[in-house]
Write an enzyme that holds these catalytic residues in place. Structure first.
Site, PDB file in Angstrom:
ATOM      1  N   HIS A 112       0.878  -1.177   0.000  1.00 39.76           N
ATOM      2  CA  HIS A 112       0.000   0.000   0.000  1.00 39.76           C
ATOM      3  C   HIS A 112       0.914   1.225   0.000  1.00 39.76           C
ATOM      4  CE1 HIS A 112      -4.032   1.906   0.940  1.00 39.76           C
ATOM      5  NE2 HIS A 112      -3.179   2.922   0.992  1.00 39.76           N
ATOM      6  N   HIS A 153       1.549   4.776  -2.382  1.00 40.30           N
ATOM      7  CA  HIS A 153       1.056   5.642  -3.455  1.00 40.30           C
ATOM      8  C   HIS A 153       2.217   6.272  -4.214  1.00 40.30           C
ATOM      9  CE1 HIS A 153      -3.326   5.931  -2.368  1.00 40.30           C
ATOM     10  NE2 HIS A 153      -2.839   5.460  -1.229  1.00 40.30           N
ATOM     11  N   ASP A 183       1.920   8.645  -6.475  1.00 38.98           N
ATOM     12  CA  ASP A 183       1.701  10.094  -6.518  1.00 38.98           C
ATOM     13  C   ASP A 183       1.710  10.726  -5.124  1.00 38.98           C
ATOM     14  OD1 ASP A 183      -0.671   8.720  -6.044  1.00 38.98           O
ATOM     15  OD2 ASP A 183      -1.667   9.435  -7.847  1.00 38.98           O
ATOM     16  N   GLY A 192      -9.609   8.389  -2.020  1.00 36.31           N
ATOM     17  CA  GLY A 192     -10.121   9.753  -1.963  1.00 36.31           C
ATOM     18  C   GLY A 192     -11.130   9.941  -0.854  1.00 36.31           C
ATOM     19  N   GLU A 211     -11.396   3.935   6.683  1.00 35.78           N
ATOM     20  CA  GLU A 211     -10.385   4.917   7.105  1.00 35.78           C
ATOM     21  C   GLU A 211     -11.093   6.157   7.639  1.00 35.78           C
ATOM     22  OE1 GLU A 211      -6.399   7.146   5.309  1.00 35.78           O
ATOM     23  OE2 GLU A 211      -7.882   6.326   3.924  1.00 35.78           O
ATOM     24  N   ASP A 240       2.196   4.006   2.822  1.00 30.99           N
ATOM     25  CA  ASP A 240       1.114   4.849   2.311  1.00 30.99           C
ATOM     26  C   ASP A 240       1.694   5.904   1.374  1.00 30.99           C
ATOM     27  OD1 ASP A 240      -1.499   5.514   1.832  1.00 30.99           O
ATOM     28  OD2 ASP A 240      -1.817   6.614   3.691  1.00 30.99           O
TER      29      ASP A 240
END
Length: 337
Positions: free
Chosen positions: A12, A14, A16, A170, A200, A278
């Site tokens: 997990h 990201h 970006d 998101g 979350e 993350d």
């Protein structure tokens, strides 16, 4: 502690959310983007968490400067390549990098399909140069609505053989999973795995929805599963993994403190829970920090930490043969086969 004889994974992570501050500065200059500071140390507080954010949305705003400087497909290719280099420097043997092509494209109106191709090019070059194994997970950014997510999905599907899974990330509260059932049906029809950010910012009903409506095999974060024993039993019995991100959950104020994080309870419930970063560049941490500092503070014993490390490969979106090959490669490199 990290067991050096086991593959170290981050499933997990990201892409970006892991754009180097130095790269933001350089790309900002290259593409005439007005940044909040002109030197690295002054820029850092704007692009990196320096204190816990009040909520998830505030945390996500830290990512915006990174994508604001992606002024061309070459820039997207560069940050993808640098992500591979960062993963290798962090000591990872395997990682799944997830990215939202719409989010990366939108500031400079880049072609979304072109962003997907550029990211794949950067990852491919990085894996070749650094001799590592990175897989890609496509993200639909629910924050932008169902229509934008369909554009994103179409772009990802144009490279379906280079993507292993679909994710939904998101604003979880404002855009529940039920809005995206048709999108995930298309993803499953393409043969992709499914992971979903859920539990979350919202409650366990969001996790149930991800599993029953979207077909989630893994849940990103999933912290609110702790308040629903029936859900935890279901996840344990069906091997539905949790991609835990300890420090991230504190920085977003999703969990009050590490000693209150539910990861240890998930492991004791025999849910295949894992340890991940993350958004490393935004958080100012790396995977070693999560294992050596965050995990003990979250109450994990050495045995439980090792189990989480094992789970990282066990629930990875690769074949059993590839998992075994990775185990053997690590033993050859750091132990005895």
């Amino acid at each position: 502690m990290i067991d050096l004889l086991l593959p170290l994974t981050d499933i997990h992570r990201h892409l970006d959310g892991n754009i180097r501050a130095q790269s933001i500065l350089e790309l900002g200059h290259q593409y005439n983007v007005t940044l909040p500071a002109r030197d690295l140390e002054a820029l850092r507080p704007h692009v990196q968490v320096t204190k816990n954010e009040p909520d998830l949305v505030s945390f996500l705003q830290k990512l915006d400067w990174g994508v604001s400087v992606l002024g061309s497909l070459d820039a997207c290719r560069r940050v993808a390549y640098e992500n591979v280099e960062d993963a290798v420097k962090a000591g990872l043997d395997y990682a799944e990098l997830r990215f939202s092509p719409y989010y990366m494209a939108m500031n400079h109106k880049l072609p979304v399909a072109g962003v997907v191709e550029a990211v794949i090019d950067g990852i491919t070059a990085g894996c070749r140069d650094f001799d590592t194994d990175i897989r890609l997970i496509g993200i639909m950014s629910r924050t932008f609505g169902t229509e934008a997510c369909q554009q994103e999905l179409d772009a990802l599907l144009s490279q379906r053989d280079r993507i292993v899974a679909l994710d939904l990330a998101g604003d979880e509260l404002g855009h529940p999973g039920a809005l995206f059932t048709s999108h995930f049906r298309q993803a499953r029809d393409a043969g992709w795995h499914i992971t979903v950010h859920a539990g979350e910012a919202a409650g366990p009903e969001s996790i149930w929805q991800a599993i029953t409506h979207l077909g989630a095999e893994r849940i990103g974060h999933g912290v609110t599963a702790i308040i629903d024993p029936r859900l935890m039993t279901h996840m344990a019995e069906n091997g539905i993994g949790i991609e835990s991100c300890l420090t991230s959950n504190i920085q977003t104020s999703t969990v009050e403190s590490l000693d209150k994080h539910p990861l240890v309870h998930f492991l004791r419930y025999e849910i295949p829970a894992t340890i991940n970063t993350d958004d490393p560049a935004v958080q100012g941490i790396e995977i070693r920090h999560e294992y050596e500092i965050a995990a003990p503070l979250a109450g994990l014993t050495a045995v439980e930490t090792r189990k989480a490390q094992e789970n990282g490969l066990n629930i990875a979106f690769i074949s059993e043969q590839e998992k075994q090959q990775l185990r053997e490669k690590v033993l050859r490199k750091r132990g005895t086969a």
